[in-house]
Design a protein around this motif. Structure first.
Motif, PDB file in Angstrom:
ATOM      1  N   GLN A 183       0.806  -1.212   0.000  1.00  0.00           N
ATOM      2  CA  GLN A 183       0.000   0.000   0.000  1.00  0.00           C
ATOM      3  C   GLN A 183       0.841   1.265   0.000  1.00  0.00           C
ATOM      4  OE1 GLN A 183      -1.110  -2.364   2.877  1.00  0.00           O
ATOM      5  NE2 GLN A 183      -3.279  -2.519   2.417  1.00  0.00           N
ATOM      6  N   LYS A 184       1.260   1.741   1.192  1.00  0.00           N
ATOM      7  CA  LYS A 184       1.942   3.033   1.193  1.00  0.00           C
ATOM      8  C   LYS A 184       3.401   2.910   0.751  1.00  0.00           C
ATOM      9  CE  LYS A 184       3.530   3.315   5.994  1.00  0.00           C
ATOM     10  NZ  LYS A 184       3.609   4.147   7.207  1.00  0.00           N
ATOM     11  N   ILE A 233      -0.113   5.704  -2.447  1.00  0.00           N
ATOM     12  CA  ILE A 233      -0.804   4.620  -1.752  1.00  0.00           C
ATOM     13  C   ILE A 233      -1.694   3.886  -2.745  1.00  0.00           C
ATOM     14  CG2 ILE A 233      -2.672   6.128  -0.928  1.00  0.00           C
ATOM     15  CD1 ILE A 233      -2.307   4.486   1.764  1.00  0.00           C
ATOM     16  N   GLY A 260      -2.415  -3.403   6.853  1.00  0.00           N
ATOM     17  CA  GLY A 260      -2.420  -2.009   6.432  1.00  0.00           C
ATOM     18  C   GLY A 260      -3.862  -1.621   6.222  1.00  0.00           C
ATOM     19  N   SER A 261      -4.093  -0.447   5.674  1.00  0.00           N
ATOM     20  CA  SER A 261      -5.473  -0.028   5.459  1.00  0.00           C
ATOM     21  C   SER A 261      -5.816  -0.116   3.978  1.00  0.00           C
ATOM     22  CB  SER A 261      -5.692   1.390   5.981  1.00  0.00           C
ATOM     23  OG  SER A 261      -7.080   1.693   5.968  1.00  0.00           O
ATOM     24  N   GLU A 264       1.278  -0.068   9.033  1.00  0.00           N
ATOM     25  CA  GLU A 264       1.973  -1.102   8.252  1.00  0.00           C
ATOM     26  C   GLU A 264       3.326  -1.524   8.842  1.00  0.00           C
ATOM     27  OE1 GLU A 264       1.910  -0.375   4.061  1.00  0.00           O
ATOM     28  OE2 GLU A 264      -0.107   0.404   4.073  1.00  0.00           O
ATOM     29  N   ASN A 308      -6.581  -7.094   5.492  1.00  0.00           N
ATOM     30  CA  ASN A 308      -6.793  -5.681   5.243  1.00  0.00           C
ATOM     31  C   ASN A 308      -8.286  -5.408   5.151  1.00  0.00           C
ATOM     32  OD1 ASN A 308      -3.955  -5.920   4.805  1.00  0.00           O
ATOM     33  ND2 ASN A 308      -4.072  -3.927   3.833  1.00  0.00           N
ATOM     34  N   SER A 365      -3.115  -0.113  11.963  1.00  0.00           N
ATOM     35  CA  SER A 365      -2.693  -1.372  11.368  1.00  0.00           C
ATOM     36  C   SER A 365      -1.280  -1.666  11.853  1.00  0.00           C
ATOM     37  CB  SER A 365      -2.722  -1.265   9.839  1.00  0.00           C
ATOM     38  OG  SER A 365      -1.863  -0.231   9.391  1.00  0.00           O
ATOM     39  N   ASN A 423      -2.501   3.664   7.954  1.00  0.00           N
ATOM     40  CA  ASN A 423      -1.476   2.845   7.301  1.00  0.00           C
ATOM     41  C   ASN A 423      -0.176   2.780   8.097  1.00  0.00           C
ATOM     42  OD1 ASN A 423      -3.306   3.818   4.823  1.00  0.00           O
ATOM     43  ND2 ASN A 423      -2.319   1.870   4.353  1.00  0.00           N
TER      44      ASN A 423
END
Lengths: 562, 562
Positions: free
Chosen positions: B65-66, B224, B315-316, B175, B294, B341, B173
Motif C-alpha cells: 500500500q503506502k 498509496i 495495512g489499510s 503497516e 486488510n 494497522s 497505514n
C-alpha cells in the motif's frame, strides 16, 4: 440485495462508548486524586474496581523477568462479589497473587504461556476445578491472539518511569509491553501502568502516552527476576563435555551463525567454551555471531573475545545494565544508552532468522516428543514451541539451514522430497535429571496431565518431528537422518544412557545407526573426553564474569559471595 | 583464564559514534535549513548524501500500500560515484525508482519480500547481473532479520504527519513502520521520515519522536495503492461456484472462525457470499468471526449483516477510512478514531491465531508445491509463506485446527502420529488462468528461475506438504487425507480439470479418492450448481458496496463509474 438497512444493526461503537463509560467512572470515583492520567497508589483498588467489569478479559503483564506486581496485588484485593468471572490472559503466571485471583473467585479462566514457579499450585487448582485453562501458548502465539480473539478489555502493565502525559519509559525491560498495550489501546480497552517513578522528562519514550489510560506510581519498584543468570561455579564436567559435543558436533558441523540459547547451565557451558574450546578449533567468526537471547552474563567472555556481532533480546537481565551500555555495538540500545528489548520481535527473530534453537526438557519419549509438564506441575512452554519448531514459512537460505534440509530430505520423493531448508532444533539433556529421574521415558507425563486437566491435546513442548538432534552425555542422535519410527526409537534409545529406555536398546541397530553417523559418540567426533574439565570454562565463577566484564557487570546480591 | 584484558578490544561503541558522525555531517551540510529534526524537501538529496555511507544497508519503506516514494526518488538521485554498493532491504519493490537505484549503480544487493509490479524488470536485471538478490522472504521473516543480521544503517520511512519533535502519526497505514524504525533506531541507525504534513499537534502518536532522526515534509502525499479493492462486477460465476464450495466444503466442514483471506476475486466472492449463501446454510456465528486481513471493501456486506466480530489489519485500504471510523467495534482503531494497522502483529496473528489461510497461486505441481514466480517474473511471496504454512509452534486448540490435525495423523504412528492440530491452508485456483495458461504443471517455472538467478532453492511460495486443500472449479482435494506420493499426485490431477495434468489422471484411482472423500465434487457437497450465479453476491458492483456501507465507503476514482 440491499444490505444497507442491515436488519439488526444496533450500534457499531459499543467498545468506544464502553471505554468512555469506564473512564468516566474512574474520574468520578477518584475525583481530585486523579491528576491528568496519574492516580496515587492508594487509589489503585478503587481505580481497578471502577474500570474492570465482570467477565472482562484482563491482561496482567509479567514475564520471566519484570512483573506488574503492585497491580497484581491490587487486583487480588478486589471484591469478588462486585468483580468476578475475569478471564486472565498473561504471558507468565509467576506470583502467588496471580493464583490468589482465582482462589478468591475474582477470575475464573486463564490463557497463558508459562508458570514456572507456580506450576505445582496451578496443577492443584486446575484439578480442584478452581481454574479453567483455555490453553497454554507460546508467547508469540498468545500475542497473536491478543489481536484476534483474546484482545484484553483492561491491561495492567509496568514500566520504569512515566511522564505526566502517560508516556512510558520501560528501560531495558521493554519485553511484552508494546504488544499488550497496542492490542488493548486500539481495541477500545483501558491500559493502566504501574511505574517506578514519575518524572518530568523521560530518557526516551518506549510507549506513547496516547496509548496509556492511567499511570500509578508504585510504592516500590516492580519485581524483576534475574532468570538468565547462571553461576559458572555450578557447571559440571558432564556439562562441559556436552558443550564440547554441541560445539564440535553441531555448531561447527552446520556452521551455525545465528542462534538462540535457552536458559540453563547446559547452554551457559557452551557460551563459556566459545573463547576457549571453540577458539582452539578455529571457529571464531564461523559460528555464533548473531544471537536472539537475553543478555546472559555467561556470554560476557565470548563478547569480550570478539565472538559476538549482535544480540537482540526478549528482555534484559539484572546487573547487565552498565555492561550493555558500554557494549552498544553488540546490544540493541537507544540513543539514551540503555537497552531496548522486545519479546515479540525477538521471538519473530528467533523463529525466522535463527538457524538453531537449543533447549532442554524434563522428559522425552521414544518419538522424541518432549515436555516440561510433569505429573504435578503445569509449567507451560514460554518461547520454546515458537523457536523449537521448524519455521516452515522461512524462505531465505543459510548454509546451516540448507544442510539440515538436505539431510532431512535425502532419498525422499514428492512433497516430502522437495528441496527445503530446516531449522536445527537441539534438545540437550542429561540422561538423568535431579533425584535420578530418567529424562527418557516410555510415555510422557503430559498424557496424564491432559486427562486430569481436560486438555484437548497432551501439553507437548517440542514435538519429535521438529527435533533434529538429541544431545546427552552419551552422544548426539541426528534425527534428520532417521527414516522410520524404528530408527527414530533406536536413535533415542542410543543416547539415553543407563535409563530404562536406554538399557532397552537394540544394540545391533544402535551400532548400525552409529556406523551411518546417525548416532555419534564423543570419540566419533574426535573429542578427547579428558579435556572435559572445568578448566575449559572461560569463567569459573561469578567473580570471573565480573572480571571479564572489566567490572561493568554487577550481579545481584544473591549471586555474590565476596 | 582472565578474559578481561580481551586481547584485541578496540572500541565497543563504533555504531553510536558513527551515528553521531552522520548526524554531524547532516547538520553541517544543511546548516540553518535544518530546524530541529525537520529538513525541507529541497534538501533531501543533500541530507541522504550526508548520512548514507557506501555499503550501507538501507531500508526503503514501501509495502503493498503506502510507499516512501519521495525518499525513493531522492535516493535514486544520489551520485553513484559518491554513494554506491548499497544493500537495499525492503518489503516491497513496487516503484520504478526502486530498480533505478540498481541501474544507476547506487545499490548492488537486495533482500526483499515482494515485487509485484516490477517483477518482470527485476527478472531481467537479475539475469543481466545488475542486482544480486540475497533472498526473497516472507514479511515477518524479513522483519525478524532486521533484528539479527540485516539491521539497516539508514531507514527511509513514511507517515501521514509529524510534529516538530519527530513524533509520527501514520494514520490507518501504520503497516511496516514500527518494525523498521525499531530495528534501525536501536541499532545505531538513522531514521528519516517523509511526511505529508507537519503539524503542531498529532491526532495520536504512532512512532515516538525519540526514534526518528529527521523529518521531511514531502511535496506531495505519499503514494498509496488500493490493492485490496476488487470490483464485484468482475466476479465470474465460476468464482461464485468456487466460493460456495469453499464455504460449504471447507469453512462449514471445519467450523473455521478465525482466518485470513488473500487478495483477489476468488476470496472477494467468498466474502460476498457470507450474508447470502452462507446465511442460508445457517452458518452465521459459526464461521468467519475473526479476521486477520486488510479492510477489504468486499467484506462490507458481511460486516453490516453482523457476521464479523473483529478485523486486525496489515495495512489499510483507500476509501475505507470513514467506514472504519464508523465501525470501531470491528476494526482496531485509536482513540482518535482512525485505524491502527501493524503488519508485524497481523502476520503474527495470521500465523498463530488463524485456523485457515486461503490464497491463490499461478502454478502448482504434482506434489502441490505452488509458486507465483514464473519464467520471466520474480514476484516474491509477501505474507503467503508465513500464513500458508503450518504453524508448528502453535499450542492452543480450536475445533477446526484439531479436525485438520486428526485427518492428517489418522493411522500414523510414532512422531508423525502424535496428536497435534494443523493449520488449514487452501489453494483456490481455476484450472486455467488468463491466456489459457494451465495452473497445474508437471514442473514449476520456479526451477528454471532458480537456475537463472542462482538461488539456492527454487522460489516456492507454498510447499505441497503445507497445503491442506486444493479448490478448483472441478472440486476440492483434501490433501490431509492422502497417505503417499501417488495418492497426492492423483488428488492434484483429480481437480486439475482439462489441463494436461488433469487429463493425465488415473480415472480409477481418482474415483477411489472420491469414494474416500479425498476428492469432493460440487454434487458430493450437495451444492446445486444452478444456484452459482452472480445473483448470489451480496454486492454486484462498487455502487452496491457503497450503498451497503450507508455511503461511508468512498472508492478511489478509478473504481467509480457513476
Amino acid at each position: 440485495m440491499d444490505m444497507s438497512t442491515g436488519a439488526t444493526t444496533p450500534s457499531w461503537d459499543t467498545r468506544a462508548r464502553n471505554r468512555e463509560a469506564r473512564l468516566a467512572r474512574a474520574a468520578q470515583v477518584l475525583g481530585s486524586r486523579l491528576q491528568g492520567k496519574c492516580a496515587p497508589a492508594a487509589a489503585a483498588v478503587e481505580l481497578l474496581t471502577a474500570v474492570i467489569e465482570c467477565g472482562d478479559r484482563v491482561c496482567l503483564e509479567g514475564n520471566n523477568q519484570k512483573q506488574a506486581d503492585f497491580l497484581a496485588g491490587a487486583l487480588a484485593q478486589l471484591d469478588p462479589k462486585r468483580t468476578n468471572n475475569l478471564h486472565m490472559v498473561q504471558s507468565v503466571l509467576a506470583l502467588p497473587q496471580h493464583l490468589d485471583l482465582f482462589e478468591r473467585g475474582i477470575a475464573s479462566r486463564l490463557d497463558f504461556s508459562f508458570s514456572g514457579p507456580q506450576g505445582a499450585r496451578l496443577a492443584r487448582m486446575v484439578s480442584a476445578g478452581q481454574i479453567e485453562i483455555g490453553a497454554i501458548h507460546t508467547y508469540l502465539e498468545l500475542f497473536g491472539r491478543y489481536f484476534v480473539d483474546l484482545s484484553p478489555q483492561v491491561s495492567l502493565v509496568c514500566a520504569q518511569a512515566a511522564d505526566r502525559h502517560g508516556n512510558l519509559y520501560t528501560g531495558p525491560n521493554t519485553e511484552d509491553t508494546p504488544a499488550i498495550v497496542e492490542a488493548t489501546a486500539f481495541r477500545g480497552g483501558i491500559v493502566i501502568a504501574q511505574v517506578n517513578e514519575l518524572v518530568d522528562e523521560l530518557p526516551r519514550v518506549d510507549i506513547p502516552g496516547d496509548w496509556v489510560s492511567f499511570v500509578i506510581p508504585s510504592p516500590k519498584p516492580h519485581f524483576i527476576e534475574p532468570l538468565f543468570t547462571r553461576d559458572p561455579a555450578q557447571i559440571s564436567e558432564i556439562q562441559v563435555l556436552m558443550a564440547m559435543m554441541a560445539i564440535k558436533g553441531i555448531y561447527a558441523e552446520y556452521g551455525v551463525q545465528r542462534l538462540n540459547h535457552g536458559i540453563g547451565f547446559d547452554t551457559a557451558a557452551i557460551e563459556l567454551l566459545l573463547p576457549t574450546y571453540a577458539q582452539s578449533l578455529g571457529l571464531k567468526g564461523k559460528i555464533c555471531k548473531h544471537w536472539a537471547l537475553n543478555p546472559h552474563p555467561a556470554l560476557i567472555p565470548a563478547i569480550e573475545a570478539g565472538w559476538v556481532e549482535s544480540i537482540h533480546s526478549f528482555g534484559s537481565e539484572i546487573g547487565m545494565e552498565n555492561y550493555i551500555r558500554a557494549r552498544s555495538d553488540v546490544f540493541f540500545t537507544g540513543p539514551d544508552g540503555s537497552m531496548r528489548s522486545n519479546r515479540a520481535f525477538s521471538q519473530a527473530a528467533g523463529h525466522y532468522a535463527c538457524d538453531l534453537f537449543i533447549g532442554s526438557t524434563l522428559q522425552m519419549d521414544l518419538a522424541a516428543n518432549s515436555s516440561t509438564a510433569t505429573m504435578d506441575r503445569i509449567t507451560g512452554f514460554g518461547g520454546a514451541p515458537n523457536m523449537g519448531a521448524d519455521a516452515r514459512g522461512r524462505r531465505h537460505a543459510s548454509p546451516a539451514w540448507l544442510k539440515a534440509g538436505r539431510e532431512a530430505r535425502q532419498g525422499r520423493t514428492g512433497a516430502a522430497g522437495t528441496p527445503r531448508g530446516q531449522k536445527l532444533v537441539v534438545q540437550m539433556v542429561e540422561t538423568f535429571r535431579e533425584h535420578m529421574q530418567p529424562a527418557f521415558v516410555d510415555k510422557l507425563d503430559a498424557w496424564t496431565l491432559q486427562e486430569r486437566a481436560g486438555f484437548e491435546l497432551p501439553p507437548i513442548m517440542i514435538y519429535g518431528d521438529d527435533v533434529t538432534h538429541i544431545l546427552t552425555e552419551e552422544g548426539i542422535a541426528n534425527l534428520l537422518l532417521v527414516r522410520n519410527d524404528e530408527e527414530r526409537e533406536q536413535a533415542v534409545r542410543g543416547v539415553a544412557g543407563y535409563t530404562p529406555v536406554g538399557m532397552a536398546r537394540d544394540r545391533r541397530m544402535v551400532e548400525n545407526l552409529r556406523d551411518r553417523g546417525v548416532i555419534r559418540r564423543p570419540e566419533d567426533l574426535g573429542i578427547d573426553t579428558r579435556l572435559a574439565t572445568r578448566n575449559l570454562l572461560a569463567a569459573r565463577s561469578m567473580r570471573d564474569l565480573v572480571d571479564a566484564s572489566g567490572g561493568l557487570y554487577a550481579p545481584p546480591a544473591r549471586f555474590r559471595n565476596w
